[in-house]
Design a protein around this motif. Structure first.
Motif, short mmCIF file in Angstrom:
data_model
loop_
_atom_site.label_atom_id
_atom_site.label_comp_id
_atom_site.label_asym_id
_atom_site.label_seq_id
_atom_site.Cartn_x
_atom_site.Cartn_y
_atom_site.Cartn_z
N ALA A 225 0.77 -1.14 0.10
CA ALA A 225 0.05 -0.05 0.01
C ALA A 225 0.75 1.24 -0.13
O ALA A 225 1.99 1.32 0.48
CB ALA A 225 -0.83 -0.09 1.27
N ARG A 226 0.30 2.33 -0.49
CA ARG A 226 1.19 3.59 -0.60
C ARG A 226 0.23 4.65 0.36
O ARG A 226 -0.89 4.56 0.01
CB ARG A 226 1.21 3.88 -2.06
CG ARG A 226 2.18 3.50 -2.85
CD ARG A 226 2.73 4.20 -4.09
NE ARG A 226 3.95 3.48 -4.64
CZ ARG A 226 3.84 2.96 -6.19
NH1 ARG A 226 2.34 2.94 -6.71
NH2 ARG A 226 4.47 2.21 -6.61
N PRO A 227 0.89 5.75 0.75
CA PRO A 227 0.05 6.87 1.22
C PRO A 227 -0.75 7.49 0.39
O PRO A 227 -0.03 7.84 -0.75
CB PRO A 227 1.15 7.61 2.03
CG PRO A 227 2.26 6.65 2.16
CD PRO A 227 2.30 5.59 1.07
N PHE A 228 -2.04 7.95 0.71
CA PHE A 228 -2.44 9.00 -0.21
C PHE A 228 -1.72 10.13 -0.51
O PHE A 228 -1.28 10.67 0.46
CB PHE A 228 -4.03 9.13 0.04
CG PHE A 228 -4.98 8.12 -0.16
CD1 PHE A 228 -5.10 7.55 -1.30
CD2 PHE A 228 -5.55 7.54 1.01
CE1 PHE A 228 -6.13 6.73 -1.62
CE2 PHE A 228 -6.60 6.60 0.66
CZ PHE A 228 -6.85 6.13 -0.73
N GLU A 229 -1.78 10.67 -1.91
CA GLU A 229 -0.98 12.17 -1.95
C GLU A 229 -1.71 13.28 -1.31
O GLU A 229 -2.87 13.15 -1.38
CB GLU A 229 -0.74 12.23 -3.16
CG GLU A 229 0.20 11.29 -4.00
CD GLU A 229 1.66 11.34 -3.64
OE1 GLU A 229 2.04 12.49 -3.04
OE2 GLU A 229 2.32 10.45 -3.62
N THR A 230 -1.15 13.96 -0.63
CA THR A 230 -1.99 15.37 -0.05
C THR A 230 -1.24 16.36 -0.33
O THR A 230 -0.09 16.69 -0.89
CB THR A 230 -1.87 14.97 1.84
OG1 THR A 230 -0.29 14.90 2.04
CG2 THR A 230 -2.43 13.66 2.10
#
Length: 230
Positions: A225-230
């Motif tokens: 999984a990857r962090p959502f871009e913010t």
């Protein structure tokens, strides 16, 4: 009566388990439940893209295997006995180090790692959601979390049984489907997921089953999984 210190008890547990773990780590990573983790993770990472953190590194077998592929790897574990064993694997030619620390207070800058391995770690913490948030803080934008959680058929699940008698235990009841939902609700995008199954479960069997039923048969469930871009 003293309050139960989950993480101190967890450290004691893994200190006691360190010799057993070391005796089985090669088999796990080479032919057993963890054999596919690094090949899959390697599709998403590059040595030149920065360091990798192996949280709950145990005796360091997986960390060392990754370092031999040219990556800079830091292995971290709450158990002093595990870290002592891991440090025996260090060699001058490897960009490999080990540190004893609690992942609730990671001794690194935020957004420092291109990838984090957390294999059978979340379920050994008292607050899985907080653990996922902490790991997310230390991933670079676009970084990859390789998270493995014990499936319902995994023998180590027995360490949580005594909770039914009111005893304090250090294994959380979180299941793979709950972990996947927790990831998605707390800032992660699941890129890939797959199961490792008990002996006797064949690929032909799982092809006909829903993801939920596959998870129900699993010994280990892997999320990438990857962090959502913010």
């Amino acid at each position: 009566m003293m309050a139960f210190n989950w993480h101190a008890a967890c450290e004691t547990h893994w200190n006691k388990m360190s010799a057993h773990w070391q005796a089985n780590s090669e088999e796990m990573w080479e032919t057993g439940s963890r054999k596919t983790i690094l090949p899959v993770l390697s599709q998403y990472i590059r040595p030149e893209s920065g360091p990798i953190l192996d949280v709950g590194c145990g005796d360091g077998y997986g960390s060392t295997k990754l370092a031999k592929q040219g990556f800079e790897v830091i292995g971290l574990d709450i158990s002093a006995e595990m870290i002592n064993k891991a440090k025996e694997r260090k060699k001058p030619e490897l960009a490999l180090s080990f540190v004893k620390a609690d992942l609730r207070k990671l001794p690194f800058e935020e957004r420092f790692f291109q990838a984090i391995l957390a294999i059978n770690v979340v379920e050994w913490t008292d607050d899985p959601r907080e653990t996922l948030l902490t790991l997310r803080q230390h991933l670079r934008p676009g970084g990859m979390l390789a998270l493995g959680i014990l499936g319902p058929t995994a023998a180590p699940r027995e360490h949580g049984y005594k909770r039914l008698y009111g005893e304090d235990v250090v294994l959380h009841t979180i299941m793979p489907w709950e972990c996947g939902r927790l990831l998605q609700e707390n800032g992660y995008e699941i890129i890939h997921q797959e199961g490792v199954y008990k002996r006797g479960v064949t690929p032909e069997m799982t092809k006909a089953l829903s993801p939920e039923l596959c998870q129900a048969l699993s010994f280990l469930w892997m999320f990438y999984a990857r962090p959502f871009e913010t």
